[in-house]
Design an enzyme around this catalytic site. Structure first.
Site, PDB file in Angstrom:
ATOM      1  N   SER A   1      16.255 -14.339  59.694  1.00  0.00           N
ATOM      2  CA  SER A   1      15.497 -13.408  60.395  1.00  0.00           C
ATOM      3  C   SER A   1      14.456 -12.637  59.288  1.00  0.00           C
ATOM      4  CB  SER A   1      16.354 -12.354  60.968  1.00  0.00           C
ATOM      5  OG  SER A   1      15.595 -11.465  61.602  1.00  0.00           O
TER       6      SER A   1
ATOM      7  N   LYS B   1      21.349 -12.900  73.674  1.00  0.00           N
ATOM      8  CA  LYS B   1      20.303 -11.893  74.607  1.00  0.00           C
ATOM      9  C   LYS B   1      21.047 -11.631  75.941  1.00  0.00           C
ATOM     10  CE  LYS B   1      16.025 -13.151  72.208  1.00  0.00           C
ATOM     11  NZ  LYS B   1      14.750 -13.603  72.350  1.00  0.00           N
TER      12      LYS B   1
ATOM     13  N   ASP C   1       9.961  -9.142  74.662  1.00  0.00           N
ATOM     14  CA  ASP C   1       9.429 -10.552  74.345  1.00  0.00           C
ATOM     15  C   ASP C   1       8.088 -10.703  75.085  1.00  0.00           C
ATOM     16  OD1 ASP C   1      11.142 -11.380  72.381  1.00  0.00           O
ATOM     17  OD2 ASP C   1      12.492 -12.180  73.812  1.00  0.00           O
TER      18      ASP C   1
ATOM     19  N   ALA D   1      14.172 -18.233  76.820  1.00  0.00           N
ATOM     20  CA  ALA D   1      12.808 -18.064  76.138  1.00  0.00           C
ATOM     21  C   ALA D   1      11.745 -17.950  77.138  1.00  0.00           C
ATOM     22  CB  ALA D   1      12.539 -18.951  75.187  1.00  0.00           C
TER      23      ALA D   1
ATOM     24  N   ARG E   1      12.429 -29.834  82.184  1.00  0.00           N
ATOM     25  CA  ARG E   1      13.221 -31.084  82.065  1.00  0.00           C
ATOM     26  C   ARG E   1      14.204 -31.285  83.435  1.00  0.00           C
ATOM     27  NH1 ARG E   1      17.434 -32.431  77.401  1.00  0.00           N
ATOM     28  NH2 ARG E   1      17.947 -30.786  78.104  1.00  0.00           N
TER      29      ARG E   1
ATOM     30  N   SER F   1      15.449 -28.056  88.711  1.00  0.00           N
ATOM     31  CA  SER F   1      15.915 -27.161  89.721  1.00  0.00           C
ATOM     32  C   SER F   1      15.978 -25.822  88.811  1.00  0.00           C
ATOM     33  CB  SER F   1      17.480 -27.286  89.949  1.00  0.00           C
ATOM     34  OG  SER F   1      18.258 -27.244  88.479  1.00  0.00           O
ATOM     35  N   LYS F   2      15.988 -25.633  87.470  1.00  0.00           N
ATOM     36  CA  LYS F   2      15.773 -24.666  86.643  1.00  0.00           C
ATOM     37  C   LYS F   2      14.242 -24.137  86.597  1.00  0.00           C
ATOM     38  CE  LYS F   2      18.051 -24.155  82.705  1.00  0.00           C
ATOM     39  NZ  LYS F   2      18.599 -24.637  81.434  1.00  0.00           N
TER      40      LYS F   2
ATOM     41  N   MET G   1       6.139 -21.129  70.955  1.00  0.00           N
ATOM     42  CA  MET G   1       6.729 -19.849  70.933  1.00  0.00           C
ATOM     43  C   MET G   1       7.543 -19.793  69.522  1.00  0.00           C
ATOM     44  SD  MET G   1       7.550 -18.390  74.951  1.00  0.00           S
ATOM     45  CE  MET G   1       8.819 -17.676  74.293  1.00  0.00           C
TER      46      MET G   1
ATOM     47  N   GLY H   1       4.617 -18.970  66.999  1.00  0.00           N
ATOM     48  CA  GLY H   1       4.944 -17.756  67.695  1.00  0.00           C
ATOM     49  C   GLY H   1       5.361 -16.625  66.784  1.00  0.00           C
TER      50      GLY H   1
HETATM   51  P1  ATR Z   1      16.424 -20.547  74.727  1.00  0.00           P
HETATM   52  O1  ATR Z   1      16.919 -19.411  74.996  1.00  0.00           O
HETATM   53  O2  ATR Z   1      15.714 -21.032  73.686  1.00  0.00           O
HETATM   54  O3  ATR Z   1      15.453 -20.798  76.051  1.00  0.00           O
HETATM   55  P2  ATR Z   1      17.873 -22.450  76.482  1.00  0.00           P
HETATM   56  O4  ATR Z   1      18.067 -21.338  77.424  1.00  0.00           O
HETATM   57  O5  ATR Z   1      18.975 -23.368  76.086  1.00  0.00           O
HETATM   58  O6  ATR Z   1      17.331 -21.859  75.153  1.00  0.00           O
HETATM   59  O7  ATR Z   1      16.788 -23.518  76.925  1.00  0.00           O
HETATM   60  C1  ATR Z   1      16.341 -24.599  76.254  1.00  0.00           C
HETATM   61  C2  ATR Z   1      14.933 -24.956  77.036  1.00  0.00           C
HETATM   62  O8  ATR Z   1      14.446 -26.316  76.138  1.00  0.00           O
HETATM   63  C3  ATR Z   1      15.230 -25.563  78.348  1.00  0.00           C
HETATM   64  O9  ATR Z   1      14.223 -25.289  79.143  1.00  0.00           O
HETATM   65  C4  ATR Z   1      15.612 -26.912  78.299  1.00  0.00           C
HETATM   66  O10 ATR Z   1      15.517 -27.827  79.269  1.00  0.00           O
HETATM   67  P3  ATR Z   1      16.575 -27.874  80.291  1.00  0.00           P
HETATM   68  O11 ATR Z   1      16.633 -26.525  81.109  1.00  0.00           O
HETATM   69  O12 ATR Z   1      16.335 -29.295  81.087  1.00  0.00           O
HETATM   70  O13 ATR Z   1      17.989 -28.048  79.535  1.00  0.00           O
HETATM   71  C5  ATR Z   1      14.565 -27.270  77.118  1.00  0.00           C
HETATM   72  N1  ATR Z   1      15.114 -28.496  76.359  1.00  0.00           N
HETATM   73  C6  ATR Z   1      15.999 -28.475  75.463  1.00  0.00           C
HETATM   74  N2  ATR Z   1      16.066 -29.930  74.701  1.00  0.00           N
HETATM   75  C7  ATR Z   1      15.181 -30.601  75.663  1.00  0.00           C
HETATM   76  C8  ATR Z   1      14.922 -31.920  75.683  1.00  0.00           C
HETATM   77  N3  ATR Z   1      15.613 -32.961  74.853  1.00  0.00           N
HETATM   78  N4  ATR Z   1      13.878 -32.398  76.464  1.00  0.00           N
HETATM   79  C9  ATR Z   1      13.444 -31.410  77.392  1.00  0.00           C
HETATM   80  N5  ATR Z   1      13.715 -30.460  77.365  1.00  0.00           N
HETATM   81  C10 ATR Z   1      14.437 -29.774  76.512  1.00  0.00           C
END
Ligand code: ATR
Length: 282
Positions: free
Chosen positions: A25, A76, A113, A142, A163, A166-167, A226, A250
């Protein structure tokens, strides 16, 4: 609570950043420079706290005079859920990166943030977000942390791509009705060219790239990753190679969110002008 070896907690009015891992950090350095430039005495430590242990870590820190904490991955959401009072920014994010502890033992949560991202883009990179087409990649913590801040800038369109579709839909449902939005399936291209692309996925932490059509970069005003690192991320390198005019990591966001935390604790917003340059040269 695991204290980093060189840290001496136990002094009054102490602050800290907690997370796991935490050794990397930069926050203690940033806050020390803020305090120096403001002529204020300000103690700021870094403490490793494992997921699930935040409440006991806070109690222990309060007992030795701790007044507040910054909170990073993976704590968080936990910080948000154990807080007693929540700012609108924290509620919008469903997560907190800032905590302050009142004399009555109450925990107040905020999220700086979004402020950090918007301030870095608008003030440091001199680019307006208002009226722009903004593409936000990712829909995890994030992305959610900066969503309300971006929407408050009144983009002409906010494109959400993730990816897991739905999210992205969940994020869309969190936006104010007044914010025009489009959900773009992962790896596909919108018919509307984005002006600003913001990567909020965790892909850059592993050097992986989001699935997207590379022709999109050349017509952007800014491609923003970021995460921060000493060298440009793979995503930044790709965007530069493809002709993006401005590419940023970021680090500026990290500094600006820290400045807002410092203001909330101490009442004055410290100058941030040369902090990113100092961090990059040390
Ligand atoms: P953070 O707190 O860093 O945002 P997180 O809540 O685990 O961590 O979210 C990670 C993000 O990176 C999500 O949007 C994730 O996509 P999914 O919602 O489909 O999981 C994305 N991510 C992580 N690995 C990925 C990969 N190999 N390909 C595409 N997106 C990815």
């Amino acid at each position: 609570m695991v204290t980093e070896p060189s840290v001496k907690v136990g002094l009054p009015n102490a602050y800290c950043v907690v997370g796991d891992p935490i050794a990397h950090s930069l926050s203690p350095k940033i806050h020390a420079w803020f305090a120096e430039s403001e002529g204020q005495a300000f103690l700021y430590h870094k403490i490793r706290v494992a997921k699930g242990s935040l409440k006991s870590a806070i109690e222990e820190f309060m007992r030795v005079g701790g007044k507040g904490m910054n909170v990073t991955v993976p704590l968080k959401e936990e910080a948000y859920s154990i807080s007693d009072v929540r700012s609108e920014r924290a509620i919008a994010a469903g997560a907190a990166n800032f905590l302050s502890f009142g004399d009555n033992g109450k925990i107040t949560a905020d999220n700086t943030d979004g402020y950090g991202l918007i301030t870095d883009i608008s003030r440091n990179l001199h680019l307006a977000l208002s009226g722009k087409v903004i593409c936000l990649l990712g829909a995890g913590g994030a992305a959610r942390g900066v969503l309300a801040g971006i929407a408050a800038q009144s983009p002409s369109l906010l494109q959400l791509s993730n990816r897991t579709l739905s999210k992205a839909e969940d994020l869309s449902n969190l936006l104010p009705k007044s914010c025009p939005r489009e959900i773009v399936p992962w790896g596909q291209m919108s018919t509307t060219q984005p002006d600003i692309i913001i990567n909020a996925t965790s892909l850059s932490l592993t050097g992986d790239l989001p699935k997207m059509n590379n022709s999109v970069f050349a017509l952007t005003e800014l491609v923003y990753d970021m995460v921060y690192s000493s060298n440009p991320t793979s995503f930044m390198k790709l965007a530069s190679r493809q002709g993006a005019k401005n590419v940023s990591d970021g680090l500026g966001m990290l500094v600006e969110q820290a400045a807002e935390s410092y203001r909330l604790w101490n009442g004055t917003l410290p100058r941030t002008d040369n902090i990113t340059d100092r961090l990059r040269s040390t």
